[in-house]
Every structure is written in structure tokens, then in C-alpha cells.
Design a protein around this motif. Structure first.
Motif, PDB file in Angstrom:
ATOM      1  N   LEU B 479       0.833  -1.207   0.000  1.00  0.00           N
ATOM      2  CA  LEU B 479       0.000   0.000   0.000  1.00  0.00           C
ATOM      3  C   LEU B 479       0.864   1.252   0.000  1.00  0.00           C
ATOM      4  CD1 LEU B 479      -2.869  -0.853   2.500  1.00  0.00           C
ATOM      5  CD2 LEU B 479      -3.124  -0.254   0.096  1.00  0.00           C
ATOM      6  N   ALA B 480       1.888   1.232   0.823  1.00  0.00           N
ATOM      7  CA  ALA B 480       2.755   2.415   0.923  1.00  0.00           C
ATOM      8  C   ALA B 480       3.417   2.719  -0.408  1.00  0.00           C
ATOM      9  CB  ALA B 480       3.809   2.189   2.007  1.00  0.00           C
ATOM     10  N   SER B 481       3.934   1.678  -1.060  1.00  0.00           N
ATOM     11  CA  SER B 481       4.625   1.947  -2.322  1.00  0.00           C
ATOM     12  C   SER B 481       3.632   2.348  -3.402  1.00  0.00           C
ATOM     13  CB  SER B 481       5.451   0.738  -2.746  1.00  0.00           C
ATOM     14  OG  SER B 481       4.597  -0.307  -3.132  1.00  0.00           O
ATOM     15  N   MET B 482       2.414   1.787  -3.329  1.00  0.00           N
ATOM     16  CA  MET B 482       1.409   2.168  -4.313  1.00  0.00           C
ATOM     17  C   MET B 482       1.003   3.626  -4.137  1.00  0.00           C
ATOM     18  SD  MET B 482      -1.058  -1.154  -4.477  1.00  0.00           S
ATOM     19  CE  MET B 482      -2.315  -0.441  -5.519  1.00  0.00           C
ATOM     20  N   GLN B 483       0.880   4.031  -2.881  1.00  0.00           N
ATOM     21  CA  GLN B 483       0.506   5.422  -2.631  1.00  0.00           C
ATOM     22  C   GLN B 483       1.589   6.369  -3.096  1.00  0.00           C
ATOM     23  OE1 GLN B 483      -0.520   5.208   1.546  1.00  0.00           O
ATOM     24  NE2 GLN B 483      -2.656   5.636   1.073  1.00  0.00           N
ATOM     25  N   ALA B 484       2.810   5.946  -2.913  1.00  0.00           N
ATOM     26  CA  ALA B 484       3.925   6.800  -3.327  1.00  0.00           C
ATOM     27  C   ALA B 484       3.941   6.989  -4.831  1.00  0.00           C
ATOM     28  CB  ALA B 484       5.235   6.190  -2.847  1.00  0.00           C
ATOM     29  N   THR B 485       3.521   5.948  -5.560  1.00  0.00           N
ATOM     30  CA  THR B 485       3.513   6.077  -7.011  1.00  0.00           C
ATOM     31  C   THR B 485       2.151   6.548  -7.522  1.00  0.00           C
ATOM     32  OG1 THR B 485       2.947   3.744  -7.208  1.00  0.00           O
ATOM     33  CG2 THR B 485       5.288   4.301  -7.340  1.00  0.00           C
ATOM     34  N   GLY B 486       1.325   6.993  -6.601  1.00  0.00           N
ATOM     35  CA  GLY B 486       0.055   7.619  -7.013  1.00  0.00           C
ATOM     36  C   GLY B 486      -0.977   6.674  -7.572  1.00  0.00           C
ATOM     37  N   ALA B 487      -1.208   5.591  -6.879  1.00  0.00           N
ATOM     38  CA  ALA B 487      -2.230   4.649  -7.365  1.00  0.00           C
ATOM     39  C   ALA B 487      -3.621   5.185  -7.065  1.00  0.00           C
ATOM     40  CB  ALA B 487      -2.018   3.302  -6.687  1.00  0.00           C
ATOM     41  N   GLU B 488      -4.592   4.668  -7.763  1.00  0.00           N
ATOM     42  CA  GLU B 488      -5.963   5.134  -7.571  1.00  0.00           C
ATOM     43  C   GLU B 488      -6.595   4.480  -6.356  1.00  0.00           C
ATOM     44  OE1 GLU B 488      -6.693   5.459 -12.332  1.00  0.00           O
ATOM     45  OE2 GLU B 488      -8.002   4.191 -11.101  1.00  0.00           O
ATOM     46  N   ALA B 490      -9.329   2.923  -6.065  1.00  0.00           N
ATOM     47  CA  ALA B 490      -9.876   1.581  -6.308  1.00  0.00           C
ATOM     48  C   ALA B 490      -8.802   0.512  -6.179  1.00  0.00           C
ATOM     49  CB  ALA B 490     -10.511   1.540  -7.692  1.00  0.00           C
ATOM     50  N   GLN B 491      -7.630   0.839  -6.730  1.00  0.00           N
ATOM     51  CA  GLN B 491      -6.529  -0.118  -6.650  1.00  0.00           C
ATOM     52  C   GLN B 491      -6.098  -0.339  -5.201  1.00  0.00           C
ATOM     53  OE1 GLN B 491      -4.041   2.171  -9.326  1.00  0.00           O
ATOM     54  NE2 GLN B 491      -3.827   0.368 -10.631  1.00  0.00           N
ATOM     55  N   LEU B 492      -6.022   0.766  -4.461  1.00  0.00           N
ATOM     56  CA  LEU B 492      -5.624   0.661  -3.057  1.00  0.00           C
ATOM     57  C   LEU B 492      -6.632  -0.207  -2.305  1.00  0.00           C
ATOM     58  CD1 LEU B 492      -4.564   4.340  -2.279  1.00  0.00           C
ATOM     59  CD2 LEU B 492      -3.076   2.369  -2.529  1.00  0.00           C
ATOM     60  N   HIS B 493      -7.888   0.037  -2.609  1.00  0.00           N
ATOM     61  CA  HIS B 493      -8.944  -0.714  -1.924  1.00  0.00           C
ATOM     62  C   HIS B 493      -8.794  -2.203  -2.180  1.00  0.00           C
ATOM     63  CE1 HIS B 493     -12.659  -0.991   0.218  1.00  0.00           C
ATOM     64  NE2 HIS B 493     -13.194  -1.725  -0.741  1.00  0.00           N
ATOM     65  N   GLU B 494      -8.455  -2.515  -3.429  1.00  0.00           N
ATOM     66  CA  GLU B 494      -8.275  -3.924  -3.809  1.00  0.00           C
ATOM     67  C   GLU B 494      -7.201  -4.589  -2.970  1.00  0.00           C
ATOM     68  OE1 GLU B 494      -8.638  -4.286  -8.198  1.00  0.00           O
ATOM     69  OE2 GLU B 494      -7.089  -5.827  -7.880  1.00  0.00           O
ATOM     70  N   VAL B 495      -6.129  -3.847  -2.767  1.00  0.00           N
ATOM     71  CA  VAL B 495      -5.029  -4.399  -1.967  1.00  0.00           C
ATOM     72  C   VAL B 495      -5.460  -4.557  -0.510  1.00  0.00           C
ATOM     73  CG1 VAL B 495      -2.699  -3.976  -1.117  1.00  0.00           C
ATOM     74  CG2 VAL B 495      -3.258  -3.478  -3.484  1.00  0.00           C
ATOM     75  N   GLU B 496      -6.171  -3.554  -0.031  1.00  0.00           N
ATOM     76  CA  GLU B 496      -6.630  -3.647   1.357  1.00  0.00           C
ATOM     77  C   GLU B 496      -7.497  -4.873   1.572  1.00  0.00           C
ATOM     78  OE1 GLU B 496      -6.718   1.103   2.500  1.00  0.00           O
ATOM     79  OE2 GLU B 496      -8.585   0.034   2.103  1.00  0.00           O
ATOM     80  N   GLU B 497      -8.258  -5.208   0.542  1.00  0.00           N
ATOM     81  CA  GLU B 497      -9.174  -6.341   0.651  1.00  0.00           C
ATOM     82  C   GLU B 497      -8.440  -7.669   0.815  1.00  0.00           C
ATOM     83  OE1 GLU B 497     -13.088  -6.320  -0.327  1.00  0.00           O
ATOM     84  OE2 GLU B 497     -12.389  -4.812   1.115  1.00  0.00           O
ATOM     85  N   MET B 498      -7.158  -7.647   0.568  1.00  0.00           N
ATOM     86  CA  MET B 498      -6.386  -8.882   0.718  1.00  0.00           C
ATOM     87  C   MET B 498      -6.455  -9.394   2.144  1.00  0.00           C
ATOM     88  SD  MET B 498      -3.099  -7.969  -1.646  1.00  0.00           S
ATOM     89  CE  MET B 498      -2.021  -9.200  -0.928  1.00  0.00           C
ATOM     90  N   ILE B 499      -6.732  -8.490   3.041  1.00  0.00           N
ATOM     91  CA  ILE B 499      -6.919  -8.915   4.437  1.00  0.00           C
ATOM     92  C   ILE B 499      -8.410  -8.932   4.711  1.00  0.00           C
ATOM     93  CG2 ILE B 499      -6.416  -8.391   6.830  1.00  0.00           C
ATOM     94  CD1 ILE B 499      -3.854  -7.366   6.130  1.00  0.00           C
ATOM     95  N   SER B 500      -8.890 -10.099   5.033  1.00  0.00           N
ATOM     96  CA  SER B 500     -10.341 -10.243   5.197  1.00  0.00           C
ATOM     97  C   SER B 500     -10.811  -9.613   6.498  1.00  0.00           C
ATOM     98  CB  SER B 500     -10.697 -11.729   5.199  1.00  0.00           C
ATOM     99  OG  SER B 500     -10.189 -12.314   6.375  1.00  0.00           O
ATOM    100  N   GLY B 501     -12.110  -9.477   6.608  1.00  0.00           N
ATOM    101  CA  GLY B 501     -12.724  -8.916   7.812  1.00  0.00           C
ATOM    102  C   GLY B 501     -12.324  -9.653   9.073  1.00  0.00           C
TER     103      GLY B 501
END
Lengths: 216, 542
Positions: B479-488, B490-501
Motif C-alpha cells: 500500500l505504501a509503495s502504491m501510494q507513493a507512485t500515485g495509485a488510484e 480503487a486499486q488501493l482498496h483492492e489491496v486492502e481487501e487482501m486482508i479479510s474482515g
């Protein structure tokens, strides 16, 4: 010793002192003898008091966890050497990244320590293999200049830990002692320049990040 | 050393320095002082590993060495010092409250590295502070140096014993196997005259070439810092005893505040502050201070008149707990503060401080009525069974039960007072009494066990959840590296979803539990401090 003794439970025998004085009245049943060790998790009679919260407590908690994390990354955290590989490989001889236990990752002031403890200081070697060879064959008068240049070069590099920077600061005054030991304990007994050798295994057993245990 | 202490030392060494250092420390703790070759034999480690471990332990003042008459060097573990690792957060926090961020970081660096030279410490702290500042700003060495000097002046840090100078004439004499480090009392807080000029540097990841140039320039400005530093050989360490004195003073001040009022506690605090460096460690009283001096030293905000101050001092001196004693009449009356913890040598009643800590433990483990009995016994010293029932107003059966429970835990003991020379049981008094030292020791032992248990459980929880923790860290990194490279988003959300509830839930619970255990360890260490101080000061008087 306790008051447990013979006669307990068997219709109360005689004791050396007057039991009434400690409150055991006539005819009172004494508790049965204990026959086994107390349970591992005895029933909790009452809950513990809540921890005092507050800014001080929160800050000290953060400090504690941060300290733990920091100390794992310092060279004082001595990691055991990687386990031996199953087969001894030819490339092992050239592996710079193998954790050589006969080296220490920081530069203590050896003047303050018993002489028997002195071992070789491991210089930061991430990706820099060239300096090692020239160092050994260089005449002593050129050494100073080379070292100054090397340490400046090294400082340009992206260093991943503060400790390595500190090491460089400390090392600058202590090059001679280090040199003595480099020469005594040759790692390389080869004519090949090490930087040319690449066996394709770019990850070595000596990965300095704390991958094995997550730290909170 | 008790098993509980040994276990706790092991855990602390393992957590902060790793398995190898722990093995070496353990061997020294359990078997006593020994030379290197025996250590290698005992631990089964490689010789170089043992040497490394010893270097680390000595660097951090956890092991000392001594040259034996026959020339071998023996190493000895300092168990009480190892236990102090538990208190590091408290030392650092205290430094922060007294000297702000520079103070906090200086003490932290000294603790992390065991000992450092002043030039090194100042540089490191300046760098760290600079990291937290706005872009373009940097922390000046002068400010950090200033704080360093204040820490030394108030004795919170001290110089390490030094390597003796080797006179040139003895060049032919063989060097001893180990240096005999020593320092004179008068030198312990002397700060070397250094002109530390410079500012902290940030760790930049970009534009390395320019960095190199700047660094080269700065090096030249600092006057050939690639040579040996000006304070070579002069190292500093944290003075733990001084912090302990501070903690005791804090406890005293708050005891006064709770027994009397805020103003009285401020008066006592002022007196203690004036006596900070003049009170020898282990002294029972501060040096006498005249009421005039005290008046002049009160904090700026306190607008009490001189007469009012005198009244407060008189009140404090009259209090049966004798926080303050009157020692003379010059200068408007001179007063001292009683700082020793424990029973006084004279007939005066014992100090209340150890009791303050013993008592909170009781209601939680034994119930409030047990605590009542305990307090009663402390006040009355010796009571018979019947008297306990009457004074505490507790039913005979219950009182008996509680007394026996406390007896089996060594909180109270039974004393025999024979009425007749033949010690006949029917003509003997049996009195319950509190043996304060035994009770303190028992509780301290319990504390060590508690902390060890907390640590083991905490480590267990971490191990059990290792896989999930690693996954969570990987996701964070991505997530950190994606944010640094300016990801959208939606993409960030997708990565976050990798960890389930449920996994998130598990992580939350884990974090909560680990925090609770860590906080508890800090809490228990506070009690350890009180009990150890009490036991130590009582032992000194015996």
C-alpha cells in the motif's frame, strides 16, 4: 514449616502448641491435606484492577514497543549464523554474504575491552565488493586517501540503517586496527576478483532485515 | 538469585539481544563468574559467538570483567542491571518531561548503545530531530549540546570509567590482558570542552551525487572529522541511580500532596530540587536548608508569603509521618527532608512508603477485608487472634481464614511470647504480626514472576499469529509503495481487501492484547521499583 503434620485428619493428634490460641476451636474440622500441586490456572477470585490509562501510560507503552523494534535492528542483536547448507557448494567460497561468525558488526572501542575478545570487524558490504581486494594490496601511504574516498562513496549510497552510518563515523578513526585483522584472517584465497563472480543467488542467508519475526 | 529473577533476566536478554547473548548471559548468571574458555565450553557456542556476545554485554554494562591474579580474565553478569532493561521506557520518558525532546533522545541513544561519546550522541540526536522537522530546517548541534550539558550537570548522565593513560616509557612492558578502567569521583560529570559545530542531516534517498559533495564540504568545515574525534576515549552512560532518586522524590512529593495539599507538596518538591546533587546517595536526609533559601527557590508561579511558607514548614515538621524535620533555627529555621525509605533507627514509627505499595496489592488478591486486617497489624504491630477479630470487626471464622491465608503467603507471621520459662503452650501468647521485609520480598518475587509470565505470554501470542502479522506487514508495504507512485483509490482498496474482515478482527484483538501486556509489564516494574528501594534502604540500616 507449615502446620501440616501427623495426626491431621485422623481425629486430630497433639500439637506442640495450643491450637486454640491460633483460633482452631475444639471440634473444628481442619481442611483436608493437599494431595496434588495447585492447578496451573487457579480460578480467579476477583478480576485485576484496570490499568491506569492516561498520556503517560500511553507514551511509555509506545516507547517500550519502539525500543524493542529498534534493538532488534541494531548490531548488538546477535543473530545466530545461518544453518549450514545441505551440500557444500563451490560458490560458498565466494559468497560474501554468508554470515561469517568470526566478525562483529559494529566497531567497539577495543581499548576498553579484554584483548582476548578482539575479533574482526565486518564492514558494511551491501553491494560493494570492490574495495576489499584493492585494500589488501595497497601500499600503506595510499591507504588513507583510498579510505577517505571509499567512505565518502559509501556515504553516498542509500544506507538502509543508521547504524552503518555510525559505524563509518567511528571507523574513520580506527582504520589501522581493522586492517591488522583483515590481513590476518583472509576470506578470499583466490585470484579471482570477487565482483566478477555472480552465482545468480542474489539473496543470501545473511539478510539483515528482520524477516523471521514480526515485531510489534 | 532466585529462579524468578533468572528467568526474567533470560527473557529480557533474549528479547533485546537475541539467543546467543542470552545463552552467554544465562551461563554467567547461573554458574557465576568464569573465564572465556569455560563459557565457550558451557554454552556450546562457537568461540567467536561468545566473544561477540561478551562484547555486547560489556558495552551495555550488563557484564563486568576482572583480571585474575594469574592473568586470566573472568566475566561476571550483573543481574540487577539486566533487570533494569524493563525500566528503559521510564528513564526515557522522565528525560522527556525534564529536558524535552533532545533530552529524551539523548537518554534513549545512550541506553540503546550502552555508552557513547558526546560528539557521537549529539550528532545522532541532531540527525533524528532533523528528520522530524520541516523540510529545509535542521537541528543545530548547539541546542542538543546544551541539553547534554544540563543532563551531565544534574547527574542524569555520567562519564564511564576510562582507560588509563599508558606512559610512553613503558612501551616495552607487555599490555595487560584487560584494561583497568577507572574514574575519579570529581571527574564523573565533567563535560569536555568541545566545539561541536553543525546541524543534523537527513537521510536522503535522492540525488546522491549532490549529497556526496555537500557532505564532503561539511566534513571539511567540521575540521577534519575523519581524524580521531576531539573527545576520543571519553564515553558517557546513563546514571540509573540518579533517575531512581528522582522517582523516589516524585513518590515523596505525591505522598505529601495526598496527605496534605498541593502547596505543601510544592514546598517539599522545591526542597528536594535544591538538594538534588548535594544529597549523597543512600543518605537519610537532605542537607539542611534554611527557610530563607527555600523561599527564594520557590517556583516563579508560587506567590505565598514568607510567613505562610514558615507555617507550612512547621506543619510539615510536626506531621507524625515526619516528611520534614527541623534541624536548627538559623536563617529563619533550617529544615531537612527525610528521604530514606524504611523504618528509622530511632523509636519513631516506620516510614509509610513501603506500606503504600503493599496495600494496593492486597485487596485485589485477598479482598478488602484482608487488607483491613493487614493495615491493622501494621499499626498495632502484634495482635492475638481474638484482638484481630475485635479490632477489624470481622467474624471469627472469616478472620481466622484470612489470617491463615496471609500466613501461608508469608504476608503475616506468628510470634510466640512465652509467659512462663517452660514455654508451655497453654501459657504462651501467639501473636500475629507483619514481617515487613518478608512480605516485601515475597511480593517482589511475585512481581518478577508476573513480568516473566507476561513476557512469555506476549511472545506466545505473537508467534501464534506470525503468519497473519507477516501478511499484514506485506500488505502495508505494498500500500505504501502504491501510494507513493500515485495509485488510484480503487486499486488501493483492492489491496486492502487482501486482508479479510475476520483477519482484521484477529489483528485488532492481537494488538489490544499485546498492548495490554506491555502496559502491564510497565506497571509491574513500578511496583518492583518501590519494593526494591524499600528492601535496599532497609538492608542498609541493618
Amino acid at each position: 514449616t507449615s502446620m501440616a503434620g501427623r495426626g491431621r485428619g485422623r481425629g486430630r493428634g497433639q500439637m506442640t502448641f495450643n491450637v486454640e490460641a491460633v483460633g482452631i476451636g475444639k471440634g473444628d474440622a481442619l481442611p483436608p491435606p493437599t494431595l496434588q500441586p495447585s492447578p496451573l490456572f487457579p480460578a480467579l477470585e476477583r478480576r485485576a484492577a484496570p490499568l491506569p490509562g492516561g498520556e503517560e501510560g500511553e507514551y511509555m507503552l509506545a516507547l517500550k514497543q519502539e525500543l524493542r523494534r529498534a534493538m532488534r535492528g541494531l548490531p548488538y542483536f546477535v543473530k545466530p549464523g545461518a544453518p549450514r547448507r545441505d551440500i557444500e557448494r563451490y560458490s560458498d567460497k565466494y559468497q560474501l554474504s554468508s554470515p561469517v561468525d568470526s566478525a562483529i558488526d559494529w566497531n567497539p572501542d577495543w581499548r576498553r575491552l579484554p584483548r582476548e575478545l578482539k575479533i574482526r570487524v565486518r564492514r558494511p558490504r551491501k553491494g560493494r565488493t570492490a574495495p576489499l581486494i584493492p585494500k589488501q594490496h595497497m601500499a600503506l601511504d595510499k591507504e588513507e586517501t583510498i579510505k577517505k574516498l571509499e567512505s565518502l562513496e559509501k556515504k553516498e549510497e542509500e544506507v538502509t540503517s543508521e547504524e552503518e552510518e555510525e559505524k563509518e563515523e567511528e571507523e574513520e578513526g580506527k582504520e589501522e586496527e581493522e586492517e591488522e585483522y583483515d590481513e590476518e584472517e583472509h576470506e578470499e584465497e583466490t585470484d579471482y576478483v570477487l565482483s566478477y563472480f555472480d552465482n545468480g543467488e542474489s539473496f543470501g542467508p545473511d539478510s539483515d532485515d528482520n524477516g523471521d519475526e514480526a515485531v510489534y | 538469585m532466585t529462579q524468578a529473577e533468572l528467568r526474567l533476566c533470560s527473557l529480557l536478554l533474549h528479547e533485546h539481544f537475541g539467543e546467543i547473548v542470552e545463552k552467554v548471559g544465562n551461563s554467567l548468571l547461573r554458574t557465576g563468574p568464569r573465564p572465556l574458555r569455560l563459557l565457550v565450553g558451557d554454552t556450546g557456542l562457537l568461540s567467536d559467538q561468545v566473544k561477540k556476545a561478551l562484547c555486547v554485554l560489556i558495552q551495555h554494562n550488563l557484564v563486568r570483567y576482572e583480571v585474575q591474579p594469574r592473568g586470566s580474565v573472568e566475566y561476571e553478569a550483573r543481574s540487577e542491571r539486566i533487570l533494569r532493561i524493563l525500566r528503559y521506557p521510564r528513564y526515557i520518558y522522565t528525560a522527556k518531561t525534564l529536558y524535552g525532546d533532545p533530552g529524551e533522545l539523548l537518554v534513549e541513544e545512550l541506553l540503546l548503545h550502552g555508552h557513547l561519546s558526546m560528539s557521537c550522541a549529539v550528532a545522532r540526536v541532531a540527525d533524528r530531530l532533523t528528520e522530524t522537522m520541516e523540510d529545509g530546517k535542521a537541528m543545530d548541534y548547539a541546542e542538543v549540546s546544551g541539553t547534554f550539558v544540563r543532563l551531565a550537570d544534574t547527574h542524569f548522565i555520567q562519564r564511564c570509567p576510562m582507560v588509563p593513560e599508558i606512559p610512553p616509557s613503558s612501551a616495552k612492558v607487555p599490555l595487560p590482558p584487560a584494561p583497568a578502567l577507572a574514574i575519579a569521583e570529581k571527574d564523573m560529570y565533567v563535560v569536555p570542552r568541545l566545539s561541536l559545530v553543525g546541524k543534523g542531516k537527513r537521510r536522503h534517498s535522492g540525488d546522491e551525487e549532490e549529497e556526496g559533495e555537500h557532505k564532503a564540504k561539511r566534513q571539511k568545515q567540521e575540521g577534519g572529522s575523519s581524524e580521531t574525534p576531539p573527545d576520543d576515549g571519553i564515553y558517557w552512560q546513563v546514571n540509573l541511580e540518579r533517575f531512581h532518586q528522582h522517582f523516589r522524590d516524585q513518590a515523596l512529593v505525591s505522598a505529601v500532596a495526598s496527605r496534605m495539599d498541593q502547596t505543601s507538596s510544592e514546598v517539599v518538591r522545591t526542597m528536594l530540587r535544591m538538594s538534588e546533587v548535594t544529597t549523597a546517595s543512600g543518605a537519610s536526609h537532605t542537607q539542611p536548608l534554611s527557610s530563607n533559601e527555600i523561599f527564594r527557590s520557590l517556583p516563579a508561579g508560587y506567590n505565598i508569603g514568607k510567613q505562610v511558607l514558615d507555617q507550612y514548614l512547621a506543619l510539615l515538621a510536626d506531621d507524625p509521618l515526619e516528611f520534614v524535620g527541623k534541624s536548627g533555627d538559623s536563617g529563619g529555621g533550617t529544615y531537612t527532608v527525610k528521604v530514606i525509605w524504611g523504618p528509622r533507627a530511632s523509636q519513631a514509627p516506620p516510614s509509610p512508603f513501603p506500606h503504600l505499595s503493599l496495600i494496593p496489592v492486597l485487596p485485589h488478591r485477598f479482598g478488602s477485608r484482608c487488607a483491613r486486617i493487614f493495615r491493622l497489624l501494621l499499626r498495632k504491630k502484634h495482635l492475638e487472634q481474638k484482638q484481630v477479630e475485635d479490632f477489624a470487626m470481622i467474624l471469627a471464622k472469616e478472620a481466622k481464614d484470612m489470617l491463615h491465608r496471609m500466613l501461608s503467603e508469608n504476608l503475616v507471621s506468628l510470634q510466640e511470647i512465652p509467659k512462663t520459662p517452660d514455654h508451655a503452650p497453654s501459657r504462651t501468647f501467639y501473636l500475629y504480626t507483619v514481617n515487613v521485609m518478608a512480605a516485601a520480598r515475597m511480593l517482589l518475587h511475585r512481581c518478577y514472576k508476573s513480568v516473566a509470565n507476561l513476557m512469555e505470554r506476549r511472545q506466545h501470542e505473537m508467534r501464534e499469529n506470525k503468519r497473519l502479522l507477516e501478511k499484514s506487514q506485506r500488505v502495508e508495504a505494498i500500500l505504501a509503495s502504491m501510494q507513493a507512485t500515485g495509485a488510484e483509490a480503487a486499486q488501493l482498496h483492492e489491496v486492502e481487501e487482501m486482508i479479510s474482515g475476520p483477519e482484521r478482527q484477529q489483528l485488532e484483538t492481537l494488538k489490544r492484547n499485546v498492548n495490554k501486556m506491555d502496559a502491564s509489564e510497565n506497571q509491574v516494574d513500578e511496583t518492583i521499583f518501590v519494593l526494591e528501594s524499600f528492601i535496599e534502604s532497609t538492608m542498609k540500616r541493618l
